[in-house]
Design an enzyme around this catalytic site. Structure first.
Site, PDB file in Angstrom:
ATOM      1  N   GLY A  48       0.804  -1.222   0.000  1.00  0.00           N
ATOM      2  CA  GLY A  48       0.000   0.000   0.000  1.00  0.00           C
ATOM      3  C   GLY A  48       0.827   1.257   0.000  1.00  0.00           C
ATOM      4  O   GLY A  48       0.348   2.331   0.355  1.00  0.00           O
ATOM      5  N   LYS A  92      -0.185   2.243  -4.377  1.00  0.00           N
ATOM      6  CA  LYS A  92      -0.674   3.610  -4.579  1.00  0.00           C
ATOM      7  C   LYS A  92      -0.422   4.147  -5.993  1.00  0.00           C
ATOM      8  O   LYS A  92      -1.246   4.867  -6.528  1.00  0.00           O
ATOM      9  CB  LYS A  92       0.009   4.560  -3.585  1.00  0.00           C
ATOM     10  CG  LYS A  92      -0.611   4.563  -2.190  1.00  0.00           C
ATOM     11  CD  LYS A  92      -1.826   5.455  -2.147  1.00  0.00           C
ATOM     12  CE  LYS A  92      -2.396   5.631  -0.753  1.00  0.00           C
ATOM     13  NZ  LYS A  92      -2.778   4.407  -0.060  1.00  0.00           N
ATOM     14  N   ASP A 128      -8.047   6.652   1.920  1.00  0.00           N
ATOM     15  CA  ASP A 128      -6.953   7.345   2.614  1.00  0.00           C
ATOM     16  C   ASP A 128      -6.309   8.357   1.678  1.00  0.00           C
ATOM     17  O   ASP A 128      -6.399   8.254   0.453  1.00  0.00           O
ATOM     18  CB  ASP A 128      -5.908   6.331   3.105  1.00  0.00           C
ATOM     19  CG  ASP A 128      -5.324   5.472   1.985  1.00  0.00           C
ATOM     20  OD1 ASP A 128      -6.081   5.137   1.043  1.00  0.00           O
ATOM     21  OD2 ASP A 128      -4.132   5.149   2.037  1.00  0.00           O
ATOM     22  N   ASP A 129      -5.667   9.339   2.296  1.00  0.00           N
ATOM     23  CA  ASP A 129      -4.882  10.353   1.576  1.00  0.00           C
ATOM     24  C   ASP A 129      -5.641  11.043   0.446  1.00  0.00           C
ATOM     25  O   ASP A 129      -5.169  11.117  -0.690  1.00  0.00           O
ATOM     26  CB  ASP A 129      -3.592   9.722   1.022  1.00  0.00           C
ATOM     27  CG  ASP A 129      -2.656   9.306   2.142  1.00  0.00           C
ATOM     28  OD1 ASP A 129      -3.062   9.428   3.313  1.00  0.00           O
ATOM     29  OD2 ASP A 129      -1.543   8.858   1.854  1.00  0.00           O
ATOM     30  N   TYR A 154      -7.880   7.685   9.269  1.00  0.00           N
ATOM     31  CA  TYR A 154      -7.495   6.300   9.560  1.00  0.00           C
ATOM     32  C   TYR A 154      -6.541   6.167  10.736  1.00  0.00           C
ATOM     33  O   TYR A 154      -5.990   5.106  10.977  1.00  0.00           O
ATOM     34  CB  TYR A 154      -6.904   5.627   8.321  1.00  0.00           C
ATOM     35  CG  TYR A 154      -5.785   6.407   7.655  1.00  0.00           C
ATOM     36  CD1 TYR A 154      -4.484   6.341   8.133  1.00  0.00           C
ATOM     37  CD2 TYR A 154      -6.036   7.213   6.552  1.00  0.00           C
ATOM     38  CE1 TYR A 154      -3.465   7.058   7.523  1.00  0.00           C
ATOM     39  CE2 TYR A 154      -5.026   7.931   5.936  1.00  0.00           C
ATOM     40  CZ  TYR A 154      -3.744   7.851   6.429  1.00  0.00           C
ATOM     41  OH  TYR A 154      -2.746   8.561   5.826  1.00  0.00           O
ATOM     42  N   ASP A 162       8.288   4.801   2.468  1.00  0.00           N
ATOM     43  CA  ASP A 162       8.065   5.586   1.246  1.00  0.00           C
ATOM     44  C   ASP A 162       8.117   7.089   1.475  1.00  0.00           C
ATOM     45  O   ASP A 162       8.111   7.858   0.520  1.00  0.00           O
ATOM     46  CB  ASP A 162       6.726   5.181   0.573  1.00  0.00           C
ATOM     47  CG  ASP A 162       5.525   5.281   1.498  1.00  0.00           C
ATOM     48  OD1 ASP A 162       5.703   5.621   2.680  1.00  0.00           O
ATOM     49  OD2 ASP A 162       4.396   5.007   1.037  1.00  0.00           O
TER      50      ASP A 162
HETATM   51  C1  GDL Z   1      -0.088   6.639   4.483  1.00  0.00           C
HETATM   52  C2  GDL Z   1      -0.698   5.863   3.364  1.00  0.00           C
HETATM   53  C3  GDL Z   1       0.194   4.774   2.840  1.00  0.00           C
HETATM   54  C4  GDL Z   1       1.669   5.124   2.956  1.00  0.00           C
HETATM   55  C5  GDL Z   1       1.941   5.367   4.418  1.00  0.00           C
HETATM   56  C6  GDL Z   1       3.392   5.657   4.773  1.00  0.00           C
HETATM   57  C7  GDL Z   1      -2.185   4.639   4.912  1.00  0.00           C
HETATM   58  C8  GDL Z   1      -3.564   4.161   5.193  1.00  0.00           C
HETATM   59  N1  GDL Z   1      -2.008   5.324   3.769  1.00  0.00           N
HETATM   60  O1  GDL Z   1      -0.705   7.471   5.028  1.00  0.00           O
HETATM   61  O2  GDL Z   1      -0.155   4.556   1.508  1.00  0.00           O
HETATM   62  O3  GDL Z   1       2.474   4.098   2.481  1.00  0.00           O
HETATM   63  O4  GDL Z   1       1.201   6.473   4.837  1.00  0.00           O
HETATM   64  O5  GDL Z   1       3.879   6.762   4.078  1.00  0.00           O
HETATM   65  O6  GDL Z   1      -1.296   4.430   5.691  1.00  0.00           O
END
Ligand code: GDL
Length: 702
Positions: free
Chosen positions: A27, A58, A134-135, A179, A245
């Site tokens: 994710g 993503k 999310d995001d 979240y 990431d």
């Molecule tokens: C986030 C993003 C995810 C990302 C992570 C770390 C969730 C639900 N969504 O907010 O895609 O990899 O932070 O950067 O965690």
């Protein structure tokens, strides 16, 4: 056997009879994994007893940005292969889609597009689904605002519809926009968004949650009980503890940690969203598997149980050793044609005394003659090397023990550099600690060399940039200590006025970070922060609440137990309380690592504010001191200089407005402020007729 083995979820989990969801969510932002890597993942999951994979890359076009588009024949082939690989390895494949970037919830065509897409994936053999929100922007478009009373309603309506359209799948996950607790306003318990989700989302749908923050340092049982009560179901943790990431210089090779195993019974599941690089996730996934298998009767710890922090069923340390032991095997397996055919050094020695070892080196291979260079043969990688590697790239909020020791030692050596030169009673200690530090640096270099020569190149390539980076950091520190100790000429990297680009690492982003008070100067190794870095900036409307909070807090500190209402008002109270707006360019806030910690506000013309509280101030006073200031700093700001700088800036703004002088008022009982104002270096007591008895005025000409 060091593998965690199979059979996760024997523990009485709060899953309503369903199995505990455990595994991986792909994710993260960045390059998605390949079919080959994912297939390898399923193999591992099966071997280690994890049961789920959530497909949510993503940056995959058709997962998020172009969510409406159906898969082409070629893409379909890949997805079908992936879904069937998961099945083969007994891993539940959950297909997630993220329509939130641009969906119009109220347009029925959008729901149809979503259903059409998921129907297509169902045809590929997928039976479990997920909708992620999310995001994304939290503001709805005009059409949706008309149709739905809130964002939560809009999301829930489409999610329920899709879920039912798909025939109430056994597994269906929903990721809310809020979240984690940090995103909930004003709190988890009072979040109307979460309450709506909890009440209206159909009970067969499970909800993803990342814990107190996006990347949660710890997840407590209480916090999960709290959110479960609002969501009306136990959440599935979307675990970001190993996600990298958000920072291209970091990688996380530490064990799954700071989540008590008591949580297993309170959760619906845990899916980890790990490092973007596939191969280094061995530890993240292996240790999660060990954690998932923790049971009260499988106590792992053999230490005394008097430490509340320790979990009787799971030891991160032991889980890490198990993972690294297995990982070592993998490092030693050649993964590419054309891999090394020479035996590693130690092996070669053992064999060489007997028959010459059979290798597939060709006839014409080079054999050094007498007096020529011997062939270079690599030392094999050791478990100790992997432990060190993991400790250097540990966890987001924690360096591993060796990394901490290295930082502490370097810090000590730097702070005691005077002891290196002068012959004092500290000199021997300095030298011995410098030598030990050098030994630690050498171990990193050796680890780097052995890793670089490991037969499995896929793992190495994923790690290489990171280990190069750490090696050059260590080289620099080592050179510095040698120079201070007089063992080496000042290293070029440390002195050079025209360094190579690796002398100033981190690029533009590094520069930004080093300049900012709340990010660049924070480090993981000093707890608590030794020095604070303050910044002064213009007040903005979002600061109003903070300013009021500081004002109220300091009111009670300053006045002891005397209630506010019983004290004579100060002209500036209305300014601090947000009832009177400050004059343009006349409001500043002070910030440290923890947030706003002070403010300075002014009125270039104080007359209306004085009239507001019916304070009679003579015209002659207003002639000399037409403007008013108020300043406040929290007691944690022990150093008066930030307040001094702040008032200096404010006074110069007031001066530019044409004002001749400024005054301030302080209560007699407010010892702190009485003490502070003179320290700022501008204010002297002034006579002001008509002041209530316990108020003092101070002023300064501009
Ligand atoms: C986030 C993003 C995810 C990302 C992570 C770390 C969730 C639900 N969504 O907010 O895609 O990899 O932070 O950067 O965690």
């Amino acid at each position: 056997m060091s593998t965690p083995g199979s059979g996760v979820g024997h523990r009485q989990a709060n899953t309503g009879g369903k199995r505990f969801i455990s595994g991986v969510v792909e994710g993260f932002y960045g390059r998605p994994w390949t079919l080959e890597q994912r297939t390898e993942l399923f193999k591992r999951e099966q071997k280690w007893g994890l049961n789920t994979y959530l497909y949510a890359p993503k940056n995959d076009y058709k997962h998020r940005m172009y969510w409406r588009d159906l898969y082409s024949a070629e893409e379909a082939e890949q997805l079908i292969a992936l879904i069937s690989a998961a099945k083969q390895h007994d891993v539940e494949f959950i297909y997630a889609i993220s329509p939130g970037l641009d969906i119009t919830f109220s347009n029925p065509k959008e729901a149809t597009a979503l259903m059409r897409k998921l129907d297509q994936v169902r045809q590929f053999g997928c039976r479990s689904f997920s909708l992620l929100f999310d995001d994304i922007e939290t503001e709805m478009c005009a059409a949706d605002k008309k149709a739905f009373s809130s964002f939560a309603y809009a999301q829930v309506a489409i999610t329920n519809a899709v879920y039912q359209h798909l025939g109430d799948p056994e597994t269906f996950l929903f990721c809310p926009t809020d979240y984690c607790a940090a995103f909930c306003t004003p709190s988890v318990l009072q979040s109307s968004y979460l309450h709506t989700v909890g009440e209206k989302l159909l009970p067969g749908i499970d909800i993803l949650w990342t814990g107190p923050k996006v990347v949660s340092h710890k997840i407590s049982v209480e916090s999960i009980e709290e959110v479960s009560s609002v969501l009306r179901r136990p959440p599935v943790i979307w675990e970001n503890i190993h996600a990298n990431d958000y920072d291209p210089q970091r990688l996380f090779l530490g064990p799954f940690k700071d989540r008590p195993t008591e949580l297993i019974a309170k959760l619906r599941g845990v899916l980890t969203n790990p490092n973007c690089e596939f191969y280094p996730n061995f530890v993240a996934i292996h240790t999660l598997a060990t954690w998932c298998k923790a049971t009260a009767d499988g106590r792992q710890r053999d230490v005394e149980m008097d430490d509340e922090e320790q979990d009787p069923c799971y030891s991160p340390q032991k889980a890490l050793t198990l993972a690294l032991t297995d990982w070592l095997q993998e490092f030693m397996s050649t993964d590419q044609p054309g891999g090394p055919c020479r035996p590693p050094a130690r092996l070669k020695k053992e064999v060489s005394e007997e028959e010459p070892m059979q290798t597939d080196m060709g006839e014409g291979s080079y054999i050094p003659g007498p007096g020529e260079n011997p062939l270079y043969t690599a030392e094999p990688l050791t478990l100790e090397d992997l432990k060190l590697l993991s400790e250097l790239f540990y966890l987001p909020y924690e360096h591993g023990p060796t990394a901490r020791t290295m930082l502490q030692e370097l810090d000590w050596l730097k702070n005691h550099s005077w002891a290196a030169a002068a012959e004092t009673d500290k000199t021997a200690e300095w030298r011995s600690r410098a030598q030990q530090f050098d030994g630690l640096c050498e171990a990193v270099v050796q680890m780097f060399n052995r890793l670089s020569n490991a037969p499995n190149r896929s793992i190495l390539y994923d790690l290489y940039n990171y280990i190069c980076d750490i090696k050059s950091g260590v080289d620099l520190a080592r050179a510095y200590v040698k120079t201070v100790g007089g063992q080496a000429r000042p290293a070029a990297q440390l002195l050079n006025t025209d360094p190579e680009p690796w002398g100033f690492r981190g690029g533009l982003s590094g520069e930004f970070q080093r300049m900012l008070p709340c990010h660049g100067n924070r480090d993981l190794f000093r707890h608590p922060l030794m020095t604070s870095v303050y910044s002064i900036r213009m007040f903005c409307p979002e600061d109003k609440m903070e300013v009021q909070r500081i004002f109220r807090e300091m009111q009670s500190v300053g006045e002891g137990k005397v209630p506010m209402m019983m004290q004579p008002p100060l002209i500036c109270d209305g300014l601090s309380a947000g009832e009177i707006p400050p004059s343009p360019q006349c409001a500043l806030v002070l910030e440290d690592e923890m947030g706003v910690c002070g403010y300075a506000l002014a009125l270039t013309d104080a007359k209306p504010a004085a009239a507001r509280i019916q304070r009679a101030v003579s015209d002659s006073v207003f002639q000399d001191f037409p403007s008013l200031v108020t300043i406040q700093v929290l007691p944690r700001v022990a150093d008066p200089s930030p307040a001094k700088r702040m008032i200096g800036r404010l006074l110069s703004s007031i001066r530019s407005s044409g004002s001749r002088g400024v005054f301030c008022e302080v209560r007699h009982s407010d010892r702190r402020m009485l003490d502070l104002y003179p320290k700022l270096g501008f204010f002297k007591p002034i006579t002001m007729a008509g002041l209530p008895q316990d108020i003092i005025a101070m002023g300064t000409s501009l």
